[in-house]
Design a protein around this motif. Sequence first.
Motif, PDB file in Angstrom:
ATOM      1  N   SER A   1       0.836  -1.194   0.000  1.00 22.32           N
ATOM      2  CA  SER A   1       0.000   0.000   0.000  1.00 22.32           C
ATOM      3  C   SER A   1       0.876   1.252   0.000  1.00 22.32           C
ATOM      4  N   THR A   2       0.272   2.368  -0.313  1.00 22.38           N
ATOM      5  CA  THR A   2       0.988   3.649  -0.331  1.00 22.38           C
ATOM      6  C   THR A   2       0.254   4.653   0.543  1.00 22.38           C
TER       7      THR A   2
ATOM      8  N   ASN B   1      -2.058   5.272  -6.739  1.00 17.00           N
ATOM      9  CA  ASN B   1      -0.661   4.854  -6.561  1.00 17.00           C
ATOM     10  C   ASN B   1       0.218   5.349  -7.699  1.00 17.00           C
ATOM     11  N   LYS B   2      -0.275   5.170  -8.904  1.00 18.88           N
ATOM     12  CA  LYS B   2       0.496   5.588 -10.075  1.00 18.88           C
ATOM     13  C   LYS B   2       0.684   7.095 -10.098  1.00 18.88           C
TER      14      LYS B   2
ATOM     15  N   ASP C   1      -9.439   4.578  -8.690  1.00 17.42           N
ATOM     16  CA  ASP C   1      -9.209   3.401  -7.857  1.00 17.42           C
ATOM     17  C   ASP C   1      -7.804   3.469  -7.267  1.00 17.42           C
ATOM     18  N   SER C   2      -7.469   2.503  -6.430  1.00 19.21           N
ATOM     19  CA  SER C   2      -6.203   2.548  -5.700  1.00 19.21           C
ATOM     20  C   SER C   2      -4.998   2.490  -6.637  1.00 19.21           C
ATOM     21  N   ASP C   3      -5.109   1.730  -7.725  1.00 16.93           N
ATOM     22  CA  ASP C   3      -3.983   1.636  -8.664  1.00 16.93           C
ATOM     23  C   ASP C   3      -3.713   2.984  -9.329  1.00 16.93           C
ATOM     24  N   GLU C   4      -4.776   3.691  -9.694  1.00 22.17           N
ATOM     25  CA  GLU C   4      -4.608   4.997 -10.323  1.00 22.17           C
ATOM     26  C   GLU C   4      -3.976   5.995  -9.364  1.00 22.17           C
TER      27      GLU C   4
ATOM     28  N   GLY D   1      -4.470   1.352  -1.636  1.00 18.86           N
ATOM     29  CA  GLY D   1      -4.168  -0.073  -1.659  1.00 18.86           C
ATOM     30  C   GLY D   1      -5.457  -0.859  -1.783  1.00 18.86           C
ATOM     31  N   GLU D   2      -5.366  -2.065  -2.309  1.00 20.18           N
ATOM     32  CA  GLU D   2      -6.561  -2.869  -2.562  1.00 20.18           C
ATOM     33  C   GLU D   2      -7.304  -3.213  -1.277  1.00 20.18           C
TER      34      GLU D   2
END
Length: 291
Positions: free
Chosen positions: A191-192, A278-279, A273-276, A226-227
């Motif tokens: 996670s970030t 994070n990126k 979402d969490s991936d976006e 994070g997911e």
Amino acid sequence: MSLGDSQSNGDSARSDDGGYGGTGQTRTRYHDQGTGGPYGGARRPKSSRGMVTGVAVVALLIAAIAFANRGGDDSSTSASSTAGSGSGGSAGQPDTAPTAASGEQPVTKKAAGIPTGFAHNREGAQSAAANYAVTLGSTGMFRKDTRDSIVDALFTTEAAAKLKGPLDKAYSASFLTRLGLDANGNAPEGSTFVSRVTPVGTKTVSYGGATATVDIWYVGLTGIAGETSTSPVTSSWKTWTYDMSWSGSGWKIVSYSEKDGPTPVPGDDRAADSDEINKAIDEYGGFTYAR
């Protein structure tokens, strides 16, 4: 976002389609025509004069655009560019950074990773306050070692000594746990942790040469991307007020306060979402703010 808490443009376009001279008519003249005609007699056209005038107008427009884009160049830079070729400087690019709205150059020095060297004037106080807000809203404030270094760098010696104890209590292990962090301020593996402050604007409330009070209106981002995160990244709008003093080498914070807002009406944007998130956190860096 406090130090002890988690933290369309409507483009108005106008098109003016006016005809030449505002008449909406076309004038036709012939070389050897005498007097008469609807415009009181034609004259022999002078094509060379028209061409020179057209070139001069275009040149003036290009020069005006180049001058506007140059921002706050000093006189020596402007003089050298003017004396050079007509391409707008050696690289044809503005010499001032886009963050320097008034033409003041952003600082180039850092101390402990924090921008420093802001001017001893109203604009310098605002620039210092904006950059200090970014640091005080960063993830570094959630870890004891980096928090102490930040406080020592940004506050007066007396203020830093009084502030460290209360901040240690504010950033307690139980508080960090509620945010989803461990006792050292670290996010779970995979996670970030996100904590960012982006100043929207600053205002000098008062200025006395050796002292200044500055408001910083900002939007803060806080949460864990994070997911499995139960603390998603959310935004908040707040205003910090810093009472500052000039130490002889730079601006230092003496005291601060915070209030909510002004908060805009939320839009209809889709939440990432969490991936976006994070990126975005990995790819988009921050700014050095200058007025």
